[in-house]
Design a protein around this motif. Structure first.
Motif, PDB file in Angstrom:
ATOM      1  N   PRO A   8       0.805  -1.227   0.000  1.00 18.32           N
ATOM      2  CA  PRO A   8       0.000   0.000   0.000  1.00 18.32           C
ATOM      3  C   PRO A   8       0.837   1.277   0.000  1.00 18.32           C
ATOM      4  O   PRO A   8       0.357   2.344  -0.398  1.00 18.32           O
ATOM      5  CB  PRO A   8      -0.830  -0.119   1.288  1.00 18.32           C
ATOM      6  CG  PRO A   8      -0.951  -1.590   1.502  1.00 18.32           C
ATOM      7  CD  PRO A   8       0.375  -2.143   1.084  1.00 18.32           C
ATOM      8  N   ALA A   9       2.100   1.173   0.445  1.00 16.15           N
ATOM      9  CA  ALA A   9       2.970   2.356   0.468  1.00 16.15           C
ATOM     10  C   ALA A   9       3.682   2.567  -0.866  1.00 16.15           C
ATOM     11  O   ALA A   9       4.369   3.587  -1.041  1.00 16.15           O
ATOM     12  CB  ALA A   9       4.008   2.210   1.585  1.00 16.15           C
ATOM     13  N   VAL A  10       3.526   1.633  -1.781  1.00 17.53           N
ATOM     14  CA  VAL A  10       4.226   1.711  -3.065  1.00 17.53           C
ATOM     15  C   VAL A  10       3.243   2.105  -4.152  1.00 17.53           C
ATOM     16  O   VAL A  10       2.265   1.403  -4.401  1.00 17.53           O
ATOM     17  CB  VAL A  10       4.873   0.354  -3.427  1.00 17.53           C
ATOM     18  CG1 VAL A  10       5.755   0.503  -4.654  1.00 17.53           C
ATOM     19  CG2 VAL A  10       5.662  -0.197  -2.266  1.00 17.53           C
ATOM     20  N   HIS A  25      11.754  -8.843  -4.607  1.00 15.37           N
ATOM     21  CA  HIS A  25      12.503  -7.619  -4.884  1.00 15.37           C
ATOM     22  C   HIS A  25      11.587  -6.621  -5.576  1.00 15.37           C
ATOM     23  O   HIS A  25      10.903  -6.952  -6.552  1.00 15.37           O
ATOM     24  CB  HIS A  25      13.710  -7.898  -5.778  1.00 15.37           C
ATOM     25  CG  HIS A  25      14.581  -6.697  -5.980  1.00 15.37           C
ATOM     26  ND1 HIS A  25      14.297  -5.718  -6.909  1.00 15.37           N
ATOM     27  CD2 HIS A  25      15.711  -6.291  -5.345  1.00 15.37           C
ATOM     28  CE1 HIS A  25      15.232  -4.784  -6.848  1.00 15.37           C
ATOM     29  NE2 HIS A  25      16.090  -5.104  -5.904  1.00 15.37           N
ATOM     30  N   LEU A  26      11.589  -5.384  -5.082  1.00 21.14           N
ATOM     31  CA  LEU A  26      10.755  -4.320  -5.626  1.00 21.14           C
ATOM     32  C   LEU A  26      11.617  -3.259  -6.287  1.00 21.14           C
ATOM     33  O   LEU A  26      12.607  -2.811  -5.718  1.00 21.14           O
ATOM     34  CB  LEU A  26       9.931  -3.680  -4.507  1.00 21.14           C
ATOM     35  CG  LEU A  26       8.744  -4.501  -3.997  1.00 21.14           C
ATOM     36  CD1 LEU A  26       8.472  -4.217  -2.539  1.00 21.14           C
ATOM     37  CD2 LEU A  26       7.505  -4.189  -4.829  1.00 21.14           C
ATOM     38  N   THR A  27      11.234  -2.881  -7.497  1.00 19.43           N
ATOM     39  CA  THR A  27      11.916  -1.811  -8.221  1.00 19.43           C
ATOM     40  C   THR A  27      10.886  -0.760  -8.605  1.00 19.43           C
ATOM     41  O   THR A  27       9.909  -1.059  -9.303  1.00 19.43           O
ATOM     42  CB  THR A  27      12.587  -2.340  -9.503  1.00 19.43           C
ATOM     43  OG1 THR A  27      13.530  -3.357  -9.158  1.00 19.43           O
ATOM     44  CG2 THR A  27      13.299  -1.209 -10.238  1.00 19.43           C
ATOM     45  N   VAL A  28      11.091   0.462  -8.147  1.00 21.83           N
ATOM     46  CA  VAL A  28      10.206   1.570  -8.517  1.00 21.83           C
ATOM     47  C   VAL A  28      10.501   1.961  -9.964  1.00 21.83           C
ATOM     48  O   VAL A  28      11.650   2.159 -10.343  1.00 21.83           O
ATOM     49  CB  VAL A  28      10.427   2.769  -7.578  1.00 21.83           C
ATOM     50  CG1 VAL A  28       9.672   3.992  -8.087  1.00 21.83           C
ATOM     51  CG2 VAL A  28       9.982   2.419  -6.160  1.00 21.83           C
ATOM     52  N   LEU A 107      12.489   9.201  -6.966  1.00 21.28           N
ATOM     53  CA  LEU A 107      13.176   9.248  -5.677  1.00 21.28           C
ATOM     54  C   LEU A 107      12.187   9.348  -4.518  1.00 21.28           C
ATOM     55  O   LEU A 107      12.393   8.747  -3.460  1.00 21.28           O
ATOM     56  CB  LEU A 107      14.147  10.426  -5.646  1.00 21.28           C
ATOM     57  CG  LEU A 107      15.325  10.337  -6.621  1.00 21.28           C
ATOM     58  CD1 LEU A 107      16.162  11.607  -6.561  1.00 21.28           C
ATOM     59  CD2 LEU A 107      16.187   9.118  -6.327  1.00 21.28           C
ATOM     60  N   ARG A 108      11.096  10.082  -4.715  1.00 25.24           N
ATOM     61  CA  ARG A 108      10.080  10.203  -3.665  1.00 25.24           C
ATOM     62  C   ARG A 108       9.442   8.848  -3.390  1.00 25.24           C
ATOM     63  O   ARG A 108       9.313   8.431  -2.224  1.00 25.24           O
ATOM     64  CB  ARG A 108       9.005  11.213  -4.086  1.00 25.24           C
ATOM     65  CG  ARG A 108       7.841  11.313  -3.094  1.00 25.24           C
ATOM     66  CD  ARG A 108       6.745  12.214  -3.612  1.00 25.24           C
ATOM     67  NE  ARG A 108       6.163  11.726  -4.849  1.00 25.24           N
ATOM     68  CZ  ARG A 108       5.257  10.743  -4.910  1.00 25.24           C
ATOM     69  NH1 ARG A 108       4.860  10.127  -3.796  1.00 25.24           N
ATOM     70  NH2 ARG A 108       4.744  10.366  -6.067  1.00 25.24           N
ATOM     71  N   ARG A 109       9.055   8.132  -4.454  1.00 27.75           N
ATOM     72  CA  ARG A 109       8.416   6.832  -4.260  1.00 27.75           C
ATOM     73  C   ARG A 109       9.409   5.793  -3.750  1.00 27.75           C
ATOM     74  O   ARG A 109       9.051   4.899  -2.983  1.00 27.75           O
ATOM     75  CB  ARG A 109       7.767   6.373  -5.566  1.00 27.75           C
ATOM     76  CG  ARG A 109       6.550   7.222  -5.939  1.00 27.75           C
ATOM     77  CD  ARG A 109       5.745   6.598  -7.055  1.00 27.75           C
ATOM     78  NE  ARG A 109       6.481   6.591  -8.298  1.00 27.75           N
ATOM     79  CZ  ARG A 109       6.730   5.492  -9.009  1.00 27.75           C
ATOM     80  NH1 ARG A 109       6.342   4.313  -8.578  1.00 27.75           N
ATOM     81  NH2 ARG A 109       7.389   5.564 -10.153  1.00 27.75           N
ATOM     82  N   GLN A 110      10.677   5.907  -4.152  1.00 27.18           N
ATOM     83  CA  GLN A 110      11.701   4.991  -3.655  1.00 27.18           C
ATOM     84  C   GLN A 110      11.902   5.188  -2.153  1.00 27.18           C
ATOM     85  O   GLN A 110      12.043   4.222  -1.398  1.00 27.18           O
ATOM     86  CB  GLN A 110      13.010   5.215  -4.400  1.00 27.18           C
ATOM     87  CG  GLN A 110      14.154   4.304  -3.960  1.00 27.18           C
ATOM     88  CD  GLN A 110      13.914   2.840  -4.275  1.00 27.18           C
ATOM     89  OE1 GLN A 110      13.342   2.511  -5.317  1.00 27.18           O
ATOM     90  NE2 GLN A 110      14.362   1.958  -3.390  1.00 27.18           N
ATOM     91  N   SER A 111      11.921   6.428  -1.720  1.00 26.41           N
ATOM     92  CA  SER A 111      12.077   6.716  -0.288  1.00 26.41           C
ATOM     93  C   SER A 111      10.909   6.153   0.512  1.00 26.41           C
ATOM     94  O   SER A 111      11.090   5.605   1.608  1.00 26.41           O
ATOM     95  CB  SER A 111      12.187   8.221  -0.056  1.00 26.41           C
ATOM     96  OG  SER A 111      13.360   8.739  -0.649  1.00 26.41           O
ATOM     97  N   ALA A 112       9.700   6.271  -0.025  1.00 27.74           N
ATOM     98  CA  ALA A 112       8.519   5.727   0.652  1.00 27.74           C
ATOM     99  C   ALA A 112       8.614   4.204   0.747  1.00 27.74           C
ATOM    100  O   ALA A 112       8.272   3.604   1.777  1.00 27.74           O
ATOM    101  CB  ALA A 112       7.256   6.140  -0.081  1.00 27.74           C
ATOM    102  N   ILE A 117       9.793  -0.804   3.963  1.00 23.59           N
ATOM    103  CA  ILE A 117      10.571  -2.031   4.169  1.00 23.59           C
ATOM    104  C   ILE A 117      11.287  -1.992   5.518  1.00 23.59           C
ATOM    105  O   ILE A 117      11.352  -2.996   6.235  1.00 23.59           O
ATOM    106  CB  ILE A 117      11.575  -2.226   3.020  1.00 23.59           C
ATOM    107  CG1 ILE A 117      10.834  -2.569   1.722  1.00 23.59           C
ATOM    108  CG2 ILE A 117      12.585  -3.320   3.351  1.00 23.59           C
ATOM    109  CD1 ILE A 117      11.731  -2.689   0.504  1.00 23.59           C
ATOM    110  N   LYS A 118      11.806  -0.826   5.888  1.00 25.84           N
ATOM    111  CA  LYS A 118      12.513  -0.690   7.175  1.00 25.84           C
ATOM    112  C   LYS A 118      11.561  -0.897   8.347  1.00 25.84           C
ATOM    113  O   LYS A 118      11.925  -1.497   9.372  1.00 25.84           O
ATOM    114  CB  LYS A 118      13.167   0.687   7.251  1.00 25.84           C
ATOM    115  CG  LYS A 118      14.001   0.903   8.495  1.00 25.84           C
ATOM    116  CD  LYS A 118      14.684   2.265   8.467  1.00 25.84           C
ATOM    117  CE  LYS A 118      15.531   2.474   9.707  1.00 25.84           C
ATOM    118  NZ  LYS A 118      16.214   3.805   9.683  1.00 25.84           N
TER     119      LYS A 118
END
Length: 212
Positions: A8-10, A25-28, A107-112, A117-118
């Motif tokens: 849901p965060a992606v 593995h997720l790639t934006v 970069l915004r979606r990658q940070s989210a 994941i963290k």
């Protein structure tokens, strides 16, 4: 649990690769890419890594690609263990066949995604506690038998013992890469009586997409 605690965060579009059952593995992917470009990125990844993958194009729009190249259109991500409590996710580990533009949007979606994941282990542990289950460990365990199977009586007779150099019977050096290959009985007492497939470097079909 990845379906409810991470995905849901992606925001779409993104590429999801099944490393092993339960590890993904997720790639934006860039939102300004058209469907053809997004699907091309996914196909190149599958051709290189030879792992099942799917590209999420939007709401209820998913292209699933089997490791052997068979494709099908889905309305949801088809990976069964994506919702299991033992599932885990990583990102930024698999390189794409060509670099993706590091736009502000990406970069915004990658940070989210990285934040989700963290936070995942702690959130998963809390969900499990609420269900009366013990929190799982922060690592994924694959097939401990290494893909071995019980030997038949004929295989036990043919593969028992070692060659003069100490290598298990059934293995031979590959003429191309110089590594051992073949099938043998596992020398470990823990897996005694199991036939193990040994692959040389030439047989490694999972390659880095960026080097293709």
């Amino acid at each position: 649990m990845l379906r409810t605690l991470i995905l849901p965060a992606v925001e779409a579009p993104y590429l999801l690769v099944e490393i092993i059952a339960g590890l993904y593995h997720l790639t934006v992917l860039p939102a300004d890419f058209g469907d053809d470009d997004l699907e091309a990125v996914a196909r190149a990844q599958v051709r290189a890594n030879r792992l099942d993958a799917c590209v999420v194009l939007g709401e209820r729009r998913v292209l699933a690609i089997h490791a052997e190249g068979v494709e099908r259109v889905e309305t949801d991500i088809p990976f069964r263990l994506l919702g299991h409590w033992s599932s885990a996710a990583v990102t930024r580990r698999l390189k794409t066949a060509r670099p993706l533009p590091p736009t502000d949007e990406v970069l915004r979606r990658q940070s989210a995604l990285e934040a989700a994941i963290k936070e995942y282990p702690a959130r998963r542990a809390e969900v499990l506690r609420q269900r009366g289950m013990l929190p799982s460990a922060d690592f994924v365990v694959g097939d401990l038998t290494k893909g071995g199977r019980a030997a038949t009586p004929a295989e036990l007779a043919a593969l028992s013992g070692r060659q003069p150099n100490g290598v298990p019977i059934g293995l031979a050096l590959c003429a191309d890469c110089g590594f051992w290959r073949g099938a043998c009985l596992d020398p470990s007492p823990e897996f005694g009586g199991k036939v193990m497939l040994v692959c040389c470097r030439c047989e490694n079909r999972n390659r880095c997409a960026a080097s293709r």
